[in-house]
Write an enzyme that holds these catalytic residues in place. Structure first.
Site, PDB file in Angstrom:
ATOM      1  CE1 TYR A 159      47.847  -7.822 -11.542  1.00 20.43           C
ATOM      2  CE2 TYR A 159      49.761  -8.482 -10.253  1.00 20.43           C
ATOM      3  CZ  TYR A 159      48.429  -8.630 -10.589  1.00 20.43           C
ATOM      4  OH  TYR A 159      47.679  -9.606  -9.981  1.00 20.43           O
ATOM      5  NE  ARG A 160      52.925  -1.301  -7.265  1.00 23.35           N
ATOM      6  CZ  ARG A 160      53.648  -1.334  -8.386  1.00 23.35           C
ATOM      7  NH1 ARG A 160      53.556  -2.370  -9.208  1.00 23.35           N
ATOM      8  NH2 ARG A 160      54.464  -0.338  -8.694  1.00 23.35           N
TER       9      ARG A 160
ATOM     10  CD  GLU B  91      61.467 -29.532   2.668  1.00 22.56           C
ATOM     11  OE1 GLU B  91      61.811 -30.374   3.528  1.00 22.56           O
ATOM     12  OE2 GLU B  91      61.388 -28.312   2.899  1.00 22.56           O
TER      13      GLU B  91
ATOM     14  CD  GLU C 255      62.830 -38.497  17.956  1.00 22.58           C
ATOM     15  OE1 GLU C 255      62.676 -39.660  18.340  1.00 22.58           O
ATOM     16  OE2 GLU C 255      62.306 -37.507  18.523  1.00 22.58           O
TER      17      GLU C 255
END
Lengths: 294, 294
Positions: free
Chosen positions: A18-19, A89, A142
């Site tokens: 698979y590509r 995060e 900031e």
DNA sequence: GCAATAGTGTCTATCAGACAATATACC
DNA sequence: GGTATATTGTCTGATAGACACTATTGC
């Protein structure tokens, strides 16, 4: 287990060869709406401090939206889920790990990022004021907490062919290092066989991307859930008084509540302790903690 | 309006020269959980037909998961939002356009698609039985409606350091051309400062990808919303009796309801008409339609 | 004592659960 | 007439809104 497809190939052979095609792919980011509640100093030594709902924003240091304020967030990496990206995060921005985290909505408007095709999977996090000390001003970027106000401005109802369209405009105000504001409209189209709701940014002063919309969505989710879950308790420190809890409900809902009814309602969500407040200038108050069972 | 960044470049210059980096990007798909309610023939001419909750699945004609059943869905294109992709998919598969559509959740587990990195933004659609006639067996791909059953199997609660973990297993059964089944667990980890819920596929017979999880999530959302919105009315034809509506609630909630209480509860969601059922073998029933105001 | 908050009691209107009673076509 | 469903009535207990009353500390 080894079915052959129309070309006579097994699944493992298929995956082997698979590509990925040449389909264009979007970048996927997570954007975090991180809420907390802080206390403002009171005028008199006797009065209780006022509570405020706050959201964390970061000033953009590069294009696009240079100088505007944006939600913390970043690209999802190939070896992580959106949840994991959100946790990462959150830790980067606030240093905290164990907090309430909930996927909100996936935003994919065309052109929401002027650079390229970016789809954002948004999350809401609730941090209690204890943990809040940990963060702020940790790295160069900031970051600042903004006081949130989100109020209905106007409501319109238009009758159409087989139903109606209801548009409600809200004013979102964010007060921090600067004063940001936006007007977000929520349009509900009701027809006999369908119902659709759409958010739109009507005006926007100081916020980057479509983040006004994401914040509005988060506030609505938070307000909704506060009424029928114990979600607000994630905004509380370990020990708190019922009055403090009520203030948090009030600041989230932007509405005054009756004391007696409120206490009945949260009775099952909290657990009594033997601790009391002290030196308050008035009758001491029993401290409670979150009730975990059920 | 033309701020310069640290390289002295304006925003429009920046966008002009912007080239997407070499970050790896995921493919993004939408997967649709399309529900409808159908009627089974009754034994006696007098008895009312039984209602069934059904979901649309498509048999995979190629690898991976060749021969397994999957939710309808497809890749999101660069010129459309996920919502638009969902509407497009829905139209392609069922031929219907104006139906209830709601974004559910974005699934991004690593390896959820064995080919490549694929993130799926899932949607739930509700189609009423009127419209249902339109579709089925339209194109070559094999699509079929499966009767849905989703029942709690087992519940476990484990106490941990500062909270507990509650695991509830559900059995998902899909009956159609074949009989598919899966066991999905929902794990809620409650600690003093956090609450997290996670879905996992414990076993899976006949469904492709992580679609058992998506269907389970959709059923839970549907059951939740049925209780406090008029969402179930999107599963009804234009005219319906209150008993039919009650049967839809019952089949969605998998729970019997009391007639009197039910009628009081939905009173504001429906609108009386002057029409009645006929030739039912018993007392005729008044027909109602969805009440659109408010 | 007084300011300010803490905490409880209670009346009422509303609503869900439960069950019963009555109504009505169609075979 | 009998069957199966339609529709309404009502009792009860639980709950939210509203308001009032009592309690307790620190200055």
């Amino acid at each position: 287990m080894s079915l052959l497809d129309k070309d006579g190939i097994t699944e493992s052979e298929f995956l082997e060869q698979y590509r990925p095609g040449d389909y264009e792919r979007p970048s996927v980011t997570t954007d975090m709406v991180i809420f907390t509640v802080t206390e403002e100093e009171a005028d008199s030594y006797r009065k209780l401090p006022e509570k405020e709902l706050r959201v964390l924003l970061i000033r953009r240091g590069g294009h696009p939206f240079l100088g505007k304020w944006a939600l913390p967030g970043g690209f999802v990496r190939p070896d992580e889920t959106t949840d994991q990206a959100a946790v990462r995060e959150l830790r980067e921005e606030t240093g905290v790990g164990e907090v309430y985290l909930e996927q909100l909505y996936t935003f994919s408007d065309i052109g929401r990022d002027p650079r390229t095709w970016v789809i954002s999977c948004s999350y809401m996090a609730l941090i209690n004021s204890d943990k809040l000390e940990l963060k702020s001003g940790d790295d160069a970027s900031e970051a600042a907490w903004f006081k949130v106000s989100y109020r209905p401005l106007q409501e319109q109802k238009e009758l159409i062919e087989d139903g109606y369209i209801k548009t409600r405009k809200y004013e979102l105000e964010l007060n921090g290092e600067e004063k940001l504001s936006a007007i977000v409209s929520r349009t509900t189209t009701v027809k006999t066989t369908s119902t659709a709701t759409e958010y739109e940014i009507v005006s926007n002063d100081g916020l980057a991307f479509d983040h006004a919309k994401i914040i509005a969505y988060a506030i609505e989710r938070l307000r909704g859930k506060v009424n029928y879950t114990d979600i607000a308790l994630h905004l509380m420190p370990k020990y708190f008084t019922l009055t403090e809890l009520q203030q948090v409900y009030e600041v989230v809902l932007d509405k005054e509540l009756l004391k007696a009814a409120f206490r009945r309602k949260v009775a099952d969500l909290v657990e009594e302790t033997d601790l009391y407040t002290e030196n308050a200038g008035h009758r001491p108050s029993r401290l409670y903690q979150r009730h975990l069972e059920d």
